[in-house]
Design a protein around this motif. Structure first.
Motif, PDB file in Angstrom:
ATOM      1  N   SER A 101       0.813  -1.214   0.000  1.00  0.00           N
ATOM      2  CA  SER A 101       0.000   0.000   0.000  1.00  0.00           C
ATOM      3  C   SER A 101       0.851   1.271   0.000  1.00  0.00           C
ATOM      4  O   SER A 101       0.338   2.367  -0.259  1.00  0.00           O
ATOM      5  CB  SER A 101      -0.952   0.013   1.202  1.00  0.00           C
ATOM      6  OG  SER A 101      -0.233   0.130   2.420  1.00  0.00           O
ATOM      7  N   ARG A 102       2.145   1.141   0.257  1.00  0.00           N
ATOM      8  CA  ARG A 102       3.038   2.303   0.226  1.00  0.00           C
ATOM      9  C   ARG A 102       3.439   2.672  -1.200  1.00  0.00           C
ATOM     10  O   ARG A 102       3.828   3.809  -1.465  1.00  0.00           O
ATOM     11  CB  ARG A 102       4.303   2.026   1.045  1.00  0.00           C
ATOM     12  CG  ARG A 102       4.077   1.803   2.519  1.00  0.00           C
ATOM     13  CD  ARG A 102       5.355   2.054   3.306  1.00  0.00           C
ATOM     14  NE  ARG A 102       6.448   1.194   2.889  1.00  0.00           N
ATOM     15  CZ  ARG A 102       6.778   0.041   3.497  1.00  0.00           C
ATOM     16  NH1 ARG A 102       6.070  -0.375   4.542  1.00  0.00           N
ATOM     17  NH2 ARG A 102       7.789  -0.694   3.067  1.00  0.00           N
ATOM     18  N   PHE A 103       3.358   1.722  -2.119  1.00  0.00           N
ATOM     19  CA  PHE A 103       3.842   1.952  -3.480  1.00  0.00           C
ATOM     20  C   PHE A 103       2.754   2.643  -4.305  1.00  0.00           C
ATOM     21  O   PHE A 103       1.852   2.013  -4.843  1.00  0.00           O
ATOM     22  CB  PHE A 103       4.244   0.636  -4.139  1.00  0.00           C
ATOM     23  CG  PHE A 103       5.226  -0.171  -3.320  1.00  0.00           C
ATOM     24  CD1 PHE A 103       6.280   0.450  -2.665  1.00  0.00           C
ATOM     25  CD2 PHE A 103       5.082  -1.548  -3.192  1.00  0.00           C
ATOM     26  CE1 PHE A 103       7.183  -0.280  -1.904  1.00  0.00           C
ATOM     27  CE2 PHE A 103       5.980  -2.284  -2.445  1.00  0.00           C
ATOM     28  CZ  PHE A 103       7.033  -1.647  -1.789  1.00  0.00           C
ATOM     29  N   SER A 143       4.889   2.303 -14.076  1.00  0.00           N
ATOM     30  CA  SER A 143       5.310   3.549 -13.445  1.00  0.00           C
ATOM     31  C   SER A 143       6.369   3.248 -12.390  1.00  0.00           C
ATOM     32  O   SER A 143       6.574   2.089 -12.010  1.00  0.00           O
ATOM     33  CB  SER A 143       4.110   4.224 -12.774  1.00  0.00           C
ATOM     34  OG  SER A 143       3.662   3.428 -11.677  1.00  0.00           O
ATOM     35  N   PRO A 144       7.061   4.268 -11.888  1.00  0.00           N
ATOM     36  CA  PRO A 144       8.013   4.028 -10.803  1.00  0.00           C
ATOM     37  C   PRO A 144       7.382   3.314  -9.612  1.00  0.00           C
ATOM     38  O   PRO A 144       8.021   2.465  -8.977  1.00  0.00           O
ATOM     39  CB  PRO A 144       8.486   5.434 -10.429  1.00  0.00           C
ATOM     40  CG  PRO A 144       8.344   6.221 -11.694  1.00  0.00           C
ATOM     41  CD  PRO A 144       7.101   5.674 -12.355  1.00  0.00           C
ATOM     42  N   ARG A 170       6.844  -4.395  -8.108  1.00  0.00           N
ATOM     43  CA  ARG A 170       7.438  -5.548  -8.781  1.00  0.00           C
ATOM     44  C   ARG A 170       8.733  -5.977  -8.102  1.00  0.00           C
ATOM     45  O   ARG A 170       9.000  -7.179  -7.940  1.00  0.00           O
ATOM     46  CB  ARG A 170       7.715  -5.202 -10.248  1.00  0.00           C
ATOM     47  CG  ARG A 170       6.456  -5.132 -11.104  1.00  0.00           C
ATOM     48  CD  ARG A 170       6.747  -4.476 -12.449  1.00  0.00           C
ATOM     49  NE  ARG A 170       5.609  -4.628 -13.345  1.00  0.00           N
ATOM     50  CZ  ARG A 170       5.433  -5.631 -14.198  1.00  0.00           C
ATOM     51  NH1 ARG A 170       6.343  -6.595 -14.260  1.00  0.00           N
ATOM     52  NH2 ARG A 170       4.367  -5.704 -14.959  1.00  0.00           N
ATOM     53  N   ASN A 171       9.541  -5.010  -7.700  1.00  0.00           N
ATOM     54  CA  ASN A 171      10.797  -5.346  -7.021  1.00  0.00           C
ATOM     55  C   ASN A 171      10.537  -5.994  -5.666  1.00  0.00           C
ATOM     56  O   ASN A 171      11.278  -6.891  -5.246  1.00  0.00           O
ATOM     57  CB  ASN A 171      11.649  -4.092  -6.856  1.00  0.00           C
ATOM     58  CG  ASN A 171      12.307  -3.667  -8.158  1.00  0.00           C
ATOM     59  OD1 ASN A 171      12.565  -4.491  -9.034  1.00  0.00           O
ATOM     60  ND2 ASN A 171      12.569  -2.377  -8.303  1.00  0.00           N
ATOM     61  N   GLU A 172       9.472  -5.553  -4.990  1.00  0.00           N
ATOM     62  CA  GLU A 172       9.103  -6.173  -3.712  1.00  0.00           C
ATOM     63  C   GLU A 172       8.651  -7.608  -3.936  1.00  0.00           C
ATOM     64  O   GLU A 172       9.000  -8.517  -3.171  1.00  0.00           O
ATOM     65  CB  GLU A 172       7.995  -5.367  -3.044  1.00  0.00           C
ATOM     66  CG  GLU A 172       7.609  -5.856  -1.660  1.00  0.00           C
ATOM     67  CD  GLU A 172       8.665  -5.602  -0.601  1.00  0.00           C
ATOM     68  OE1 GLU A 172       8.606  -6.259   0.467  1.00  0.00           O
ATOM     69  OE2 GLU A 172       9.552  -4.754  -0.828  1.00  0.00           O
ATOM     70  N   LYS A 225      11.826   1.168 -21.183  1.00  0.00           N
ATOM     71  CA  LYS A 225      12.478   1.917 -20.110  1.00  0.00           C
ATOM     72  C   LYS A 225      12.347   1.247 -18.750  1.00  0.00           C
ATOM     73  O   LYS A 225      13.120   1.531 -17.837  1.00  0.00           O
ATOM     74  CB  LYS A 225      11.880   3.321 -20.026  1.00  0.00           C
ATOM     75  CG  LYS A 225      12.175   4.206 -21.231  1.00  0.00           C
ATOM     76  CD  LYS A 225      11.455   5.546 -21.091  1.00  0.00           C
ATOM     77  CE  LYS A 225      11.665   6.426 -22.312  1.00  0.00           C
ATOM     78  NZ  LYS A 225      10.914   7.699 -22.205  1.00  0.00           N
ATOM     79  N   SER A 226      11.371   0.348 -18.603  1.00  0.00           N
ATOM     80  CA  SER A 226      11.038  -0.196 -17.288  1.00  0.00           C
ATOM     81  C   SER A 226      12.104  -1.117 -16.711  1.00  0.00           C
ATOM     82  O   SER A 226      12.205  -1.277 -15.490  1.00  0.00           O
ATOM     83  CB  SER A 226       9.712  -0.965 -17.358  1.00  0.00           C
ATOM     84  OG  SER A 226       9.864  -2.174 -18.094  1.00  0.00           O
TER      85      SER A 226
END
Length: 422
Positions: free
Chosen positions: A17-19, A33-34, A40-42, A178-179
């Protein structure tokens, strides 16, 4: 029977929920998006921590897989998406991803025996909020299996050129490059590598709550159609042209919309829903009588015969003159009802019963990646109760207990599919 961890689920909900936190209790997390890349990295970090192998296909769909006892067995996949609508909630889509993660974590933590490899998956760009259309990448991956009228809307080249709704210049293909998440086509979901598909999701409606049930055993995604009704009049000055001589396209559309509500309601189908959600007005100037008005009309029901009756009423608008204006009715798109695999639906129902979780059969009125996957693989869905039926908004909420129950039902249904097949 096995149960998932309330504590782990709570931690995942708080973390994800922070992202894209919009500061009002919800998120804005457009695909690629960032904020989506953080999610995704999490996902990658947590799945690698339990020993899962990460694969990414050519449209950034992510697959985290733990092995089964039979290295030659096809995988069982659990999937949903991590992107959101603008100012959306913390559960739509991402709950299915977190539930899939929780299933894998529980299997590893409790050393649950299983034959098939198990995969948690993230679909790219389900919402289509920044780069239309919705369910873009499930449409691309499942393209060869889709009905012709649906398939034509998901050509790979067209999707790569889909323009951002924010600037109308940058494209999905550019964002993909770019992602850092553009992988290899060989990793795509396919019937050669996968046995069946599960997706857990919030209900996004009030049916479960109204019936006092925690879990929805979903049997289908409703058929629907979307048409445009276009009204043609004459622009004149708002202050100088007499009312009896006007051809006000906005007023004409208002008359037609009231007619549609009155006539469709007479059909008497309580489960039928219909919506006018998008309008276009020209010249859209407060001193001008509108010469053009265009509105969308979306209707959904399981039975195609019911939708045919509704469509006949919609089309009849073109045969009438409305406030001196003509009307044209044009098809945008439609879909037939998509039914889930009966054996998988049965496994979900059995799992809920054996866990002692209150449940009921339910239709999905919303579209999901699962409906495209169902043309490729045996598939089914599990719904979790939504507080007040709210979704696609910041107050969207499902209790921690209900979220964990949904994951537990999916875990046990997956294990049944693993042991019994489809």
């Amino acid at each position: 029977m096995y149960t998932c961890s309330l504590e782990r689920m709570e931690d995942k909900i708080k973390t994800f929920s922070r992202f894209g936190d919009a500061g009002h209790g919800g998120i804005t997390r457009y695909s690629l998006s960032p904020e989506a890349i953080m999610a995704r990295n999490e996902f990658r970090k947590r799945m690698e921590a339990i020993g899962a192998t990460i694969e990414i296909d050519d449209v950034a769909n992510m697959y985290a897989t733990i092995p089964g006892s039979d290295p030659g067995a096809k995988r069982i996949v659990m999937a949903s998406h991590c992107d959101s609508v603008k100012n959306g909630g913390n559960y739509d889509g991402i709950l299915g991803v977190m539930s899939a993660m929780e299933v894998l974590e529980t299997v590893v933590d409790q050393k649950i025996p299983h034959k098939h490899p198990l995969t948690a998956m993230i679909w790219t760009n389900e919402e289509g909020s920044l780069y239309p259309p919705a369910m873009m990448c499930s449409g691309i991956v499942c393209y060869d299996y889709l009905p012709e009228d649906i398939r034509s809307g998901f050509k790979y080249e067209d999707m790569m050129n889909s323009k951002s709704i924010l600037d109308n210049t940058s494209t999905f293909g550019e964002a993909l490059e770019k992602s850092g998440f553009k992988g290899d086509k060989k990793y795509r979901l396919s019937p050669e590598k996968y046995q069946c598909y599960f997706e857990t999701h919030i209900e996004q409606g009030p049916i479960l709550e109204d019936n006092g049930k925690d879990i929805g055993v979903v049997d289908c995604v409703l058929g629907m159609f979307n048409y445009r009704l276009k009204f043609y009049g004459q622009t004149t000055h708002a202050g100088t042209f007499p009312m009896p001589k006007r051809k006000d396209a906005f007023y004409a559309a208002a008359q037609a919309l009231c007619y549609l509500h009155e006539e469709i309601d007479k059909l008497g189908y309580p489960e039928l829903v219909y919506t006018t959600g998008e309008v276009v007005c020209h010249p859209c100037v407060h001193t001008c009588v509108p010469d053009y008005f265009d509105f969308s009309f979306d209707s959904r029901h399981e039975d195609p015969k019911v939708l045919d009756q509704v469509l006949a009423i919609v089309k009849s608008c073109a045969d009438k003159t409305w406030a001196g204006c003509t009307c044209k009715v044009e098809k945008a798109w439609n879909r037939d009802t998509v039914y889930w695999n009966k054996r998988l639906v049965g496994y979900v129902n059995e799992a809920a019963e054996e866990l002692g979780i209150s449940h009921m059969y339910i239709h999905s009125g919303a579209g999901h990646d699962a409906q495209f996957a169902a043309y490729m693989l045996p598939a089914t869905m599990i719904f979790v109760q939504s507080k007040d039926g709210l979704s696609h908004c910041e107050p969207e909420y499902s209790s921690l207990e209900h979220c964990t129950e949904g994951a537990s039902v999916m875990l046990n249904a997956v294990l049944k599919a693993d042991a019994k097949g489809v």
